[in-house]
Design a protein around this motif. Structure first.
Motif, PDB file in Angstrom:
ATOM      1  N   GLY A   8     -34.383  16.175  11.533  1.00 36.25           N
ATOM      2  CA  GLY A   8     -34.374  14.814  11.030  1.00 36.25           C
ATOM      3  C   GLY A   8     -33.689  14.667   9.690  1.00 36.25           C
ATOM      4  O   GLY A   8     -33.482  13.562   9.220  1.00 36.25           O
ATOM      5  N   VAL A   9     -33.356  15.752   9.031  1.00 35.33           N
ATOM      6  CA  VAL A   9     -32.910  15.680   7.647  1.00 35.33           C
ATOM      7  C   VAL A   9     -31.459  16.112   7.459  1.00 35.33           C
ATOM      8  O   VAL A   9     -30.691  15.444   6.775  1.00 35.33           O
ATOM      9  CB  VAL A   9     -33.834  16.550   6.747  1.00 35.33           C
ATOM     10  N   ALA A  10     -31.071  17.232   8.072  1.00 39.47           N
ATOM     11  CA  ALA A  10     -29.782  17.835   7.711  1.00 39.47           C
ATOM     12  C   ALA A  10     -28.619  17.200   8.444  1.00 39.47           C
ATOM     13  O   ALA A  10     -28.727  16.814   9.604  1.00 39.47           O
ATOM     14  CB  ALA A  10     -29.824  19.327   8.010  1.00 39.47           C
ATOM     15  N   ASP A  11     -27.491  17.075   7.745  1.00 42.53           N
ATOM     16  CA  ASP A  11     -26.256  16.631   8.369  1.00 42.53           C
ATOM     17  C   ASP A  11     -25.629  17.787   9.136  1.00 42.53           C
ATOM     18  O   ASP A  11     -25.113  17.633  10.222  1.00 42.53           O
ATOM     19  CB  ASP A  11     -25.262  16.156   7.306  1.00 42.53           C
ATOM     20  N   ARG A  12     -25.656  18.962   8.485  1.00 44.99           N
ATOM     21  CA  ARG A  12     -25.087  20.156   9.093  1.00 44.99           C
ATOM     22  C   ARG A  12     -26.099  21.275   8.993  1.00 44.99           C
ATOM     23  O   ARG A  12     -26.979  21.252   8.134  1.00 44.99           O
ATOM     24  CB  ARG A  12     -23.805  20.570   8.355  1.00 44.99           C
ATOM     25  N   VAL A  13     -25.945  22.273   9.841  1.00 38.16           N
ATOM     26  CA  VAL A  13     -26.865  23.396   9.840  1.00 38.16           C
ATOM     27  C   VAL A  13     -26.068  24.691   9.868  1.00 38.16           C
ATOM     28  O   VAL A  13     -25.043  24.786  10.546  1.00 38.16           O
ATOM     29  CB  VAL A  13     -27.800  23.369  11.073  1.00 38.16           C
ATOM     30  N   ALA A  14     -26.504  25.665   9.077  1.00 34.22           N
ATOM     31  CA  ALA A  14     -25.975  27.016   9.189  1.00 34.22           C
ATOM     32  C   ALA A  14     -27.114  27.906   9.664  1.00 34.22           C
ATOM     33  O   ALA A  14     -28.215  27.848   9.125  1.00 34.22           O
ATOM     34  CB  ALA A  14     -25.451  27.498   7.841  1.00 34.22           C
ATOM     35  N   VAL A  15     -26.844  28.691  10.696  1.00 35.93           N
ATOM     36  CA  VAL A  15     -27.869  29.597  11.217  1.00 35.93           C
ATOM     37  C   VAL A  15     -27.576  30.988  10.686  1.00 35.93           C
ATOM     38  O   VAL A  15     -26.447  31.484  10.796  1.00 35.93           O
ATOM     39  CB  VAL A  15     -27.876  29.595  12.759  1.00 35.93           C
ATOM     40  N   LEU A  16     -28.608  31.594  10.069  1.00 34.99           N
ATOM     41  CA  LEU A  16     -28.449  32.935   9.505  1.00 34.99           C
ATOM     42  C   LEU A  16     -29.187  33.939  10.374  1.00 34.99           C
ATOM     43  O   LEU A  16     -30.299  33.663  10.836  1.00 34.99           O
ATOM     44  CB  LEU A  16     -29.038  32.972   8.090  1.00 34.99           C
ATOM     45  N   TYR A  17     -28.568  35.087  10.575  1.00 37.63           N
ATOM     46  CA  TYR A  17     -29.281  36.180  11.225  1.00 37.63           C
ATOM     47  C   TYR A  17     -28.903  37.484  10.542  1.00 37.63           C
ATOM     48  O   TYR A  17     -27.719  37.771  10.370  1.00 37.63           O
ATOM     49  CB  TYR A  17     -28.959  36.243  12.728  1.00 37.63           C
ATOM     50  N   ALA A  18     -29.901  38.256  10.152  1.00 35.59           N
ATOM     51  CA  ALA A  18     -29.690  39.555   9.519  1.00 35.59           C
ATOM     52  C   ALA A  18     -28.665  39.471   8.381  1.00 35.59           C
ATOM     53  O   ALA A  18     -27.768  40.303   8.261  1.00 35.59           O
ATOM     54  CB  ALA A  18     -29.262  40.594  10.546  1.00 35.59           C
ATOM     55  N   GLY A  19     -28.808  38.438   7.544  1.00 39.08           N
ATOM     56  CA  GLY A  19     -27.967  38.342   6.356  1.00 39.08           C
ATOM     57  C   GLY A  19     -26.560  37.827   6.615  1.00 39.08           C
ATOM     58  O   GLY A  19     -25.715  37.881   5.726  1.00 39.08           O
ATOM     59  N   ARG A  20     -26.300  37.336   7.840  1.00 39.55           N
ATOM     60  CA  ARG A  20     -24.977  36.798   8.142  1.00 39.55           C
ATOM     61  C   ARG A  20     -25.097  35.401   8.736  1.00 39.55           C
ATOM     62  O   ARG A  20     -26.056  35.099   9.447  1.00 39.55           O
ATOM     63  CB  ARG A  20     -24.247  37.682   9.164  1.00 39.55           C
ATOM     64  N   VAL A  21     -24.092  34.567   8.462  1.00 40.04           N
ATOM     65  CA  VAL A  21     -24.023  33.276   9.138  1.00 40.04           C
ATOM     66  C   VAL A  21     -23.549  33.549  10.558  1.00 40.04           C
ATOM     67  O   VAL A  21     -22.523  34.201  10.759  1.00 40.04           O
ATOM     68  CB  VAL A  21     -23.025  32.340   8.427  1.00 40.04           C
ATOM     69  N   VAL A  22     -24.319  33.091  11.559  1.00 42.66           N
ATOM     70  CA  VAL A  22     -23.884  33.315  12.937  1.00 42.66           C
ATOM     71  C   VAL A  22     -23.363  32.051  13.596  1.00 42.66           C
ATOM     72  O   VAL A  22     -22.681  32.115  14.618  1.00 42.66           O
ATOM     73  CB  VAL A  22     -24.997  33.956  13.810  1.00 42.66           C
ATOM     74  N   GLU A  23     -23.696  30.892  13.012  1.00 42.47           N
ATOM     75  CA  GLU A  23     -23.200  29.655  13.600  1.00 42.47           C
ATOM     76  C   GLU A  23     -23.367  28.529  12.596  1.00 42.47           C
ATOM     77  O   GLU A  23     -24.388  28.449  11.908  1.00 42.47           O
ATOM     78  CB  GLU A  23     -23.989  29.326  14.881  1.00 42.47           C
ATOM     79  N   THR A  24     -22.364  27.673  12.482  1.00 43.17           N
ATOM     80  CA  THR A  24     -22.551  26.447  11.694  1.00 43.17           C
ATOM     81  C   THR A  24     -22.007  25.284  12.495  1.00 43.17           C
ATOM     82  O   THR A  24     -21.001  25.419  13.196  1.00 43.17           O
ATOM     83  CB  THR A  24     -21.795  26.469  10.347  1.00 43.17           C
TER      84      THR A  24
END
Ligand SMILES: Nc1ncnc2c1ncn2[C@@H]1O[C@H](COP(=O)(O)OP(=O)(O)OP(=O)(O)O)[C@@H](O)[C@H]1O
Ligand code: SF4
Ligand SMILES: [Mg+2]
Lengths: 349, 316
Positions: free
Chosen positions: A234-250
């Motif tokens: 409900g809040v974010a315009d964009r999302v970055a997904v982190l896994y094990a210290g790395r961005v895996v998807e934005t």
């Protein structure tokens, strides 16, 4: 927790992101004992934009943000990359040079509301401290401002609360006080690190709504850190997904929910607790545990838990595409939902 | 806060009764017949018997204790034969001198100890921090009477800067300058050990709290490192520092006995030393009673301070 509506996308300002992390790396310890907890993270947030950062516990969300503020605990250090505040690199600045940035340019609401207020100081005193000592305010002006701020974040009887000690306030009130402290110097960027953990469900959504409305009112950029994709919805315009210290998807929030590309994101989406369910229970918790940064996993860090894993996933680290194509950036060799995601957004992005 | 003080005050009563019982029993345990000590071994059996009756020594032990308590409440601690004065008078005359030394020493130890510990905590692992650790270890591994002798040797005999004893009266009849000069070495001697302990405790308590979330909150708001340590970490470290200071006050009272002896400082400690050498039992008894009661009252004061610095206790 608010899944239904997602905020309208804001126009992206022409003069570049207000805060940008470029290839940021964070490690603890030195030499052979060195442990890399954040690898090559690049993120940007535009003026007034809300960016969600999502990932399971221990994936490096807090470390990334603390590094950006120069607040890594003893033993932690930035191993690579830049932290650009309106184009100015903050990495390598001395604590003295960082001080004017903290609170005034970038403010932090740290993870645990219960322990983030000084137990030996009244709310008023800790709120007013930077105003009086670094903002050139008189005591009475600071008092006035603190009362306004507590009012603004919805603390009843604000003036009287200034004399309270943190333990006299409920968890939700403490979180509100922390929010008031964070916005007190009109920062350009507000980092909220899991602002709703340790709060009950009703209070959680109140606090989220408060942060969101303050962001719009004050025109701040918001970085909302959470392990719960439902919170960013409900809040974010964009999302970055982190896994094990790395961005895996934005991706734009809508896109991420409609057409996730990374198997980890998909798994996170499947695990969201839906508020309309009577039982607030994880639907499908992701089996297995995220890796311990002390024993890094070869290839794609998600491969031991990934149902789409192949030979290449064990051996080679997938790169994060730069997102110039029709689709948003993802870090996956297989890209298993490629056709469905193209269908969902009509291949138009 | 007031009810806290009252409740804590009530707890003192049984402790003080216990102390009187202990000092009373002490006289029973110390071997030898008081009549022997008072009259000498040449006295006639008749005279001894008269004295025993006069002192109530032939009564059952609980009656003797009751008599002891009754006298105590009237301020009568018996007669010191070493000083040929009532014990109460001996103690009252010297209490001021001992308090003066003890208060000066605890002030020095607390102020300098907290300052040194804070100063070291500002830069953990730095040269100054390691230097402090060495000094702390040095002071902590040195008996206070030995430090006293070394100080006498250096400042008194070698450099001839400071008097090494011979203080007759600390009430200031020979001027404040003389008082300070006479106090300097005993105060340092008495304070050194506690100073080191307090410095170490201050340093480690500050470093314990410096990783707290609220310190990070303050840092994230641009608060300077000096303010972080002085205004955020130190107040939160204070409860454990105060506990240690309180414990040091107890040690300091016992340390005063030795220090006063080394510097012939005319306090209770020196009087007790003399009383022990001459087996002046009423004076030993009285001295211990006063020191023990002082110890209890100090702990009471420390608890109140502790609550003051810890709002959760104050209100709870
Ligand atoms: N002081 C430290 N020393 C060594 N390793 C640390 C330290 N602090 C954090 N780490 C490691 O860094 C990794 C990332 O931690 P971080 O706090 O960023 O996780 P997070 O994503 O914020 O998780 P959470 O949701 O639990 O807050 C973790 O694996 C943790 O073990
Ligand atoms: S790279 Fe392989 S293991 Fe990693 S997420 Fe993609 S499919 Fe799964
Ligand atoms: Mg975290």
């Amino acid at each position: 927790m608010i899944l239904a509506q997602s905020s309208p996308l804001r126009p992206i300002s022409a003069n570049g992101p207000v805060l940008e992390l470029k290839n940021l790396g964070v490690a603890y310890g030195r030499g052979a004992a060195s442990v890399q907890v954040v690898h090559d993270v690049s993120l940007a947030v535009e003026r007034g934009e809300a960016l969600g950062i999502v990932g399971e516990s221990g994936c490096g969300k807090s470390q990334t943000m603390l590094a950006a503020l120069g607040l890594l605990p003893r033993g932690g250090r930035i191993t690579s990359g830049q932290v650009l505040l309106e184009g100015q690199d903050l990495v390598g600045r001395s604590p003295r040079q960082m001080r004017p940035v903290r609170g005034r340019e970038i403010a932090l609401i740290s993870q645990d509301a219960l322990t983030s207020l000084n137990p030996a100081m009244t709310i008023g005193k800790q709120m007013a401290e930077p105003m009086i000592h670094y903002g050139g305010m008189s005591r009475s002006a600071a008092r006035q401002r603190c009362t306004e701020l507590l009012d603004l974040v919805g603390i009843p009887g604000a003036a009287a609360r200034l004399a309270s000690y943190p333990h006299e306030l409920s968890g939700g009130m403490r979180q509100r006080a922390l929010i008031a402290m964070a916005i007190s110097a009109n920062p350009k960027v507000l980092i909220a690190d899991e602002p709703t953990t340790a709060l009950d469900v009703t209070t959680q959504s109140q606090i989220l709504r408060l942060i969101d409305s303050l962001r719009k009112e004050l025109g701040m950029a918001l970085i909302l850190i959470t392990h719960d994709l439902g919170v960013v919805a409900g809040v974010a315009d964009r999302v970055a997904v982190l896994y094990a210290g790395r961005v895996v998807e934005t991706a734009e929030t809508e896109t991420l929910f409609a057409a996730p590309r990374h198997p980890y994101t998909k798994a996170l989406l499947d695990s969201i607790a839906r508020i309309e369910d009577d039982v607030a229970e994880r639907l499908n918790p992701i089996p297995g545990l995220p890796p311990d940064p002390r024993n890094p996993v070869s290839g794609c860090a998600f491969h031991p838990r990934c149902e789409y894993s192949r030979e290449i996933c064990r051996n080679a680290l997938p790169i994060l595409e730069d997102g110039t194509g029709a689709q948003h950036p993802v870090r996956c060799h297989v890209d298993p939902f490629v056709s469905s995601s193209l269908r969902a957004v009509g291949g138009a992005r | 806060m007031l009810s806290f003080i009252f409740n804590r005050g009530l707890q003192i009563v049984p402790v003080i009764i216990g102390v009187t019982l202990a000092t009373f029993l002490l006289a029973q345990i110390i071997p030898g017949d008081p009549a022997d000590v008072l009259l000498g071994s040449m006295a006639s059996e008749e005279a001894r018997q008269q004295l025993r009756v006069a002192l109530g020594l032939n009564e059952p032990i609980y009656v003797q204790y009751a008599i002891y308590l009754k006298n105590l409440l009237q301020g009568d601690l018996g007669q010191s034969f070493t000083f040929a004065q009532p014990v109460t008078q001996v103690i009252v005359e010297r209490l001021f001198n001992t308090s003066l030394l003890a208060v000066a020493a605890i002030l020095l130890a607390s102020v300098a100890g907290v300052a040194a510990g804070t100063w070291a905590a500002l830069r953990p692992g730095s040269v100054r921090d390691q230097g402090l650790s060495v000094i702390v270890l040095f002071f902590n591994s040195m008996p206070s009477f030995w430090l006293g002798l070394v100080l006498i040797l250096i400042f008194g005999l070698h450099l001839r800067l400071l008097p090494i004893g011979g203080m007759q009266d600390a009430t200031g009849s020979s001027g404040i300058g003389s008082l300070v000069a006479h106090m300097a070495l005993p105060t340092i001697t008495l304070a050194a050990w506690s100073l080191a302990v307090i410095a170490r405790m201050t340093r480690s308590s500050i470093l314990d709290v410096i990783n707290s979330d609220y310190i990070r909150t303050a840092r994230s708001r641009g608060v300077s490192e000096v303010r972080i340590v002085l205004c955020h970490a130190l107040p939160n470290a204070m409860p454990s520092v105060i506990t240690v200071i309180g414990m040091q006050m107890g040690f300091l009272l016992s340390g005063a006995v030795l220090t006063e002896t080394v510097f012939s400082w005319p306090g209770i400690g020196l009087a007790m030393y003399q009383a022990i050498s001459t087996r002046d039992i009423p004076l030993i008894q009285g001295g211990i009673l006063v020191l023990a009661v002082a110890f209890v009252l100090i702990n009471f004061a420390v608890d109140i301070l502790y609550a003051y610095f810890n709002p959760k206790i104050k209100l709870g």
